[in-house]
Design a protein around this motif. Structure first.
Motif, PDB file in Angstrom:
ATOM      1  N   PRO A  48     -37.963 -20.587   9.423  1.00  0.00           N
ATOM      2  CA  PRO A  48     -37.743 -19.359   8.530  1.00  0.00           C
ATOM      3  C   PRO A  48     -36.918 -18.821   7.263  1.00  0.00           C
ATOM      4  O   PRO A  48     -37.298 -18.086   6.376  1.00  0.00           O
ATOM      5  N   LYS A  49     -35.969 -18.285   8.072  1.00  0.00           N
ATOM      6  CA  LYS A  49     -34.847 -18.037   7.464  1.00  0.00           C
ATOM      7  C   LYS A  49     -34.076 -18.583   6.616  1.00  0.00           C
ATOM      8  O   LYS A  49     -34.317 -18.464   5.266  1.00  0.00           O
ATOM      9  N   ILE A  50     -33.863 -20.543   5.436  1.00  0.00           N
ATOM     10  CA  ILE A  50     -33.593 -20.733   4.517  1.00  0.00           C
ATOM     11  C   ILE A  50     -34.543 -20.405   3.838  1.00  0.00           C
ATOM     12  O   ILE A  50     -35.007 -20.048   2.379  1.00  0.00           O
ATOM     13  N   LEU A  51     -36.298 -20.759   4.519  1.00  0.00           N
ATOM     14  CA  LEU A  51     -37.283 -20.782   3.633  1.00  0.00           C
ATOM     15  C   LEU A  51     -37.533 -19.717   2.689  1.00  0.00           C
ATOM     16  O   LEU A  51     -37.568 -18.998   1.204  1.00  0.00           O
ATOM     17  N   LYS A  52     -37.389 -18.250   2.944  1.00  0.00           N
ATOM     18  CA  LYS A  52     -37.298 -16.791   2.415  1.00  0.00           C
ATOM     19  C   LYS A  52     -36.723 -16.486   2.262  1.00  0.00           C
ATOM     20  O   LYS A  52     -36.858 -16.411   0.701  1.00  0.00           O
ATOM     21  N   ALA A  53     -35.238 -16.961   1.800  1.00  0.00           N
ATOM     22  CA  ALA A  53     -34.096 -16.858   0.997  1.00  0.00           C
ATOM     23  C   ALA A  53     -33.705 -17.728   0.282  1.00  0.00           C
ATOM     24  O   ALA A  53     -33.445 -17.057  -1.463  1.00  0.00           O
ATOM     25  N   TYR A  54     -34.330 -19.187   0.270  1.00  0.00           N
ATOM     26  CA  TYR A  54     -34.893 -19.463  -1.351  1.00  0.00           C
ATOM     27  C   TYR A  54     -36.429 -18.901  -2.048  1.00  0.00           C
ATOM     28  O   TYR A  54     -35.973 -19.054  -3.317  1.00  0.00           O
ATOM     29  N   ALA A  55     -37.332 -18.545  -1.146  1.00  0.00           N
ATOM     30  CA  ALA A  55     -38.762 -17.769  -2.351  1.00  0.00           C
ATOM     31  C   ALA A  55     -38.100 -16.481  -2.493  1.00  0.00           C
ATOM     32  O   ALA A  55     -37.903 -16.211  -3.613  1.00  0.00           O
ATOM     33  N   GLU A  56     -36.575 -15.952  -2.612  1.00  0.00           N
ATOM     34  CA  GLU A  56     -36.446 -14.903  -2.393  1.00  0.00           C
ATOM     35  C   GLU A  56     -35.682 -15.246  -4.304  1.00  0.00           C
ATOM     36  O   GLU A  56     -35.483 -14.569  -5.440  1.00  0.00           O
ATOM     37  N   ALA A  57     -34.553 -16.358  -4.154  1.00  0.00           N
ATOM     38  CA  ALA A  57     -33.815 -16.939  -5.025  1.00  0.00           C
ATOM     39  C   ALA A  57     -34.980 -17.228  -6.706  1.00  0.00           C
ATOM     40  O   ALA A  57     -35.395 -16.612  -7.293  1.00  0.00           O
ATOM     41  N   GLY A  58     -36.231 -17.331  -6.155  1.00  0.00           N
ATOM     42  CA  GLY A  58     -36.916 -18.000  -6.691  1.00  0.00           C
ATOM     43  C   GLY A  58     -38.024 -16.932  -7.752  1.00  0.00           C
ATOM     44  O   GLY A  58     -38.083 -16.796  -8.892  1.00  0.00           O
ATOM     45  N   VAL A  59     -38.462 -15.693  -6.356  1.00  0.00           N
ATOM     46  CA  VAL A  59     -38.768 -14.483  -7.534  1.00  0.00           C
ATOM     47  C   VAL A  59     -37.553 -13.970  -8.471  1.00  0.00           C
ATOM     48  O   VAL A  59     -38.006 -13.349  -9.674  1.00  0.00           O
ATOM     49  N   ARG A  60     -36.252 -14.228  -8.380  1.00  0.00           N
ATOM     50  CA  ARG A  60     -35.410 -13.115  -9.008  1.00  0.00           C
ATOM     51  C   ARG A  60     -35.451 -14.656 -10.352  1.00  0.00           C
ATOM     52  O   ARG A  60     -35.155 -13.925 -11.447  1.00  0.00           O
TER      53      ARG A  60
END
Length: 300
Positions: A48-60
């Motif tokens: 979940p931590k890794i997924l959340k981090a990549y999701a944040e990058a995607g949003v940006r």
């Protein structure tokens, strides 16, 4: 990140805003990649931590791609968005992020986008081809992936991702051959697969994918009806240097299957028994997916 956020808030109409947004997206992606590399496997929240981090990058990245179409490095931002979506296993969206870029424009820093697109397409190929819609989708995705990989390989003779691209291209040809009836056309497609694996092993004999290329070459020989040739290739895993490869048990499973088809069940049993004694304990301790090989060694 704090300085970038403060700049965007203070100067929302600045000409530098796209550059700042690009840097913040890159920062987020690097943070996600660092988490994926360094978070302990035993951390219960690792996924979940890794997924959340990549999701944040995607949003940006998405904010930049959708809001600043004239940005000078827009295609590089598209690649970052696609990579972020890919790491979240959102393969259709990752491919869509790169489709605005013409294949011939994948050059320099964004050349790696072509094998990324091909990988996304491969992961969407239906397993079955019994339904007409699945068969059509399968053919479309594989043909497009083959085209993208051939462009990449043709334009990038020294790119570090060439071994991976050759492996993917061979897999495309093998998948394309699967639903075909026995005959010359099927053999031609499998011959193309064999050629990519030979090219990989000839140019990159020490690459981590080289042993897998031997297995896939053997599988393509067997699929083309050359059981003896496939068995000979797989038998290489009983001798140096391939006997030190981590995929020795997988190669043994494939070889045993071919031996049974050839009517040599006793040879298959002897091979599986020897492989089980040598590798079972390590396979069980290794966890998924390799631990499943230990089960198959017993089952076969």
């Amino acid at each position: 990140d704090k300085l970038c956020a403060k700049f965007v808030q203070t100067y929302p109409k600045s000409e530098l805003t796209p550059q700042i947004l690009f840097r913040t997206a890159e920062n987020a992606y690097f943070i996600a990649a660092d988490l994926e590399k360094n978070l302990p496997q035993e951390d219960a929240q690792r996924g979940p931590k890794i997924l959340k981090a990549y999701a944040e990058a995607g949003v940006r990245y998405q904010k930049l791609v959708h809001g600043y179409r004239e940005f000078s490095h827009l295609n590089l931002a598209r690649l970052g968005l696609a990579a972020s979506l890919y790491r979240q296993e959102r393969f259709q969206e990752a491919d869509a992020a790169l489709t605005p870029i013409a294949p011939e424009d994948f050059k320099g820093d964004i050349a790696q986008g072509l094998p990324l697109r091909a990988d996304c397409l491969l992961r969407q190929v239906p397993d079955s081809w019994e339904k007409e819609a699945d068969a059509a989708k399968r053919e479309t995705y594989l043909d497009e992936a083959i085209k993208l990989l051939k462009v990449f390989l043709g334009n990038n003779p020294d790119h570090p991702q060439r071994p991976e691209a050759l492996m993917k291209l061979g897999m495309c040809y093998q998948l394309k051959a699967e639903p075909m009836e026995a005959g010359d056309v099927r053999k031609e497609v499998l011959t193309l697969a064999q050629g990519t694996y030979v090219a990989l092993n000839q140019k990159y004999p020490d690459h981590a994918l080289a042993p897998q290329a031997v297995v896939e070459f053997a599988k393509s020989l067997i699929a083309a009806g050359d059981l003896d040739g496939g068995i000979r290739e797989l038998a290489k895993f009983t001798q140096p240097p391939l006997n030190a490869s981590p995929i020795v048990p997988f190669a043994a499973l494939r070889q045993a299957q071919a031996l049974r088809t050839k009517g040599k069940a006793e040879d298959a049993v002897a091979l599986l028994d020897k492989t089980r004694k040598q590798h079972e304990e390590a396979l069980v301790k290794s966890g998924p997916p390799r631990d499943a090989w230990a089960v198959h060694l017993h089952f076969q």
